[in-house]
Design a protein around this motif. Sequence first.
Motif, mmCIF file in Angstrom:
data_model
loop_
_atom_site.group_PDB
_atom_site.id
_atom_site.type_symbol
_atom_site.label_atom_id
_atom_site.label_comp_id
_atom_site.label_asym_id
_atom_site.label_seq_id
_atom_site.Cartn_x
_atom_site.Cartn_y
_atom_site.Cartn_z
ATOM 1 N N ASP A 179 21.710 84.727 60.515
ATOM 2 C CA ASP A 179 20.304 84.811 61.038
ATOM 3 C C ASP A 179 20.535 84.200 62.299
ATOM 4 O OD1 ASP A 179 19.710 86.038 59.035
ATOM 5 O OD2 ASP A 179 18.445 84.651 57.940
ATOM 6 N N SER A 198 21.025 91.407 58.463
ATOM 7 C CA SER A 198 21.465 90.095 58.265
ATOM 8 C C SER A 198 22.543 90.071 57.017
ATOM 9 C CB SER A 198 20.049 89.559 57.879
ATOM 10 O OG SER A 198 20.284 88.245 57.220
ATOM 11 N N THR A 222 10.055 90.264 58.117
ATOM 12 C CA THR A 222 11.366 90.629 58.537
ATOM 13 C C THR A 222 11.311 92.216 58.521
ATOM 14 O OG1 THR A 222 12.372 88.791 57.458
ATOM 15 C CG2 THR A 222 13.848 90.602 58.103
ATOM 16 N N VAL A 244 11.403 84.463 67.856
ATOM 17 C CA VAL A 244 12.098 84.228 66.466
ATOM 18 C C VAL A 244 11.720 82.999 65.788
ATOM 19 C CG1 VAL A 244 13.866 85.832 67.398
ATOM 20 C CG2 VAL A 244 14.081 83.798 67.791
ATOM 21 N N PRO A 245 12.002 82.954 64.590
ATOM 22 C CA PRO A 245 12.422 83.976 63.535
ATOM 23 C C PRO A 245 11.401 85.095 63.390
ATOM 24 C CG PRO A 245 12.052 82.070 62.368
ATOM 25 C CD PRO A 245 11.816 81.791 63.989
ATOM 26 N N LEU A 246 11.705 86.369 63.245
ATOM 27 C CA LEU A 246 10.710 87.329 62.984
ATOM 28 C C LEU A 246 10.000 87.254 61.691
ATOM 29 C CD1 LEU A 246 12.709 90.534 64.087
ATOM 30 C CD2 LEU A 246 11.182 89.242 65.398
ATOM 31 N N SER A 247 8.671 87.460 61.437
ATOM 32 C CA SER A 247 8.029 87.474 60.110
ATOM 33 C C SER A 247 6.888 88.440 60.377
ATOM 34 C CB SER A 247 7.436 86.099 59.889
ATOM 35 O OG SER A 247 6.822 85.918 58.668
ATOM 36 N N ASP A 307 19.068 86.132 65.693
ATOM 37 C CA ASP A 307 18.112 85.427 66.598
ATOM 38 C C ASP A 307 18.757 85.390 68.084
ATOM 39 O OD1 ASP A 307 16.235 85.267 64.574
ATOM 40 O OD2 ASP A 307 16.522 82.961 64.209
ATOM 41 N N ILE A 311 16.665 94.425 60.354
ATOM 42 C CA ILE A 311 16.854 93.394 60.504
ATOM 43 C C ILE A 311 17.393 92.499 58.961
ATOM 44 C CG2 ILE A 311 16.445 91.007 61.043
ATOM 45 C CD1 ILE A 311 16.869 93.141 63.477
ATOM 46 N N ASN A 312 16.774 93.228 57.883
ATOM 47 C CA ASN A 312 17.086 92.590 56.758
ATOM 48 C C ASN A 312 18.581 93.256 56.274
ATOM 49 O OD1 ASN A 312 17.253 93.738 53.356
ATOM 50 N ND2 ASN A 312 16.393 91.552 53.503
ATOM 51 N N TYR A 363 16.435 85.816 57.057
ATOM 52 C CA TYR A 363 16.052 87.399 56.999
ATOM 53 C C TYR A 363 16.703 88.203 55.921
ATOM 54 C CZ TYR A 363 15.239 86.640 61.791
ATOM 55 O OH TYR A 363 14.651 86.158 63.093
ATOM 56 N N CYS A 364 17.265 87.351 54.926
ATOM 57 C CA CYS A 364 17.702 88.011 53.643
ATOM 58 C C CYS A 364 18.000 86.940 52.474
ATOM 59 C CB CYS A 364 19.152 88.885 53.683
ATOM 60 S SG CYS A 364 20.590 88.085 54.194
#
Length: 149
Positions: A49, A75, A67, A62-65, A53, A71-72, A3-4
């Motif tokens: 992360d 994270s 992001t 999850v994982p989110l895509s 999650d 959430i970034n 996420y980052c």
Amino acid sequence: MPYCTVEEVRGMIKADALNMIIGDEYIEDETEREARIIPIIEEAIKDADGEIDGYLVKRYSVPLSPTPKVINKFSKDIAVYNLFSRAGIDEGEKEKNFLNRYKAAVKFLENVAKGVVDIGITDNTKKANTGFSANSNTRLFSRDSMKGM
């Protein structure tokens, strides 16, 4: 997908704090210090992360895509907290800021898990797990069909 990024987290850490995060030994060579911190940051991001999650899986796949920006942000905050907590966080000093940001992230994620806060994902296929369902074969016997036997 994290996420980052390592670069985002590294950008949040001042150079004078790196030796404290790495460990007790002082590393004067900047190149060596940067090489030693990268795997530590990567592990902190994985931990962050995973924690995120754990909260989001109740409501989202999850994982989110891609992001979401929020959430970034969280994270990065959790990863930086993970890094500084390796050496212990002094709540009376400037490090308390990392603890406060971590607590804010956890509170936000708890609210997402409860459904109080929405992170703006509408095309996610997972729905909240609100109970259970069971399928079985057709009933062969009942009280009425067993009378007199």
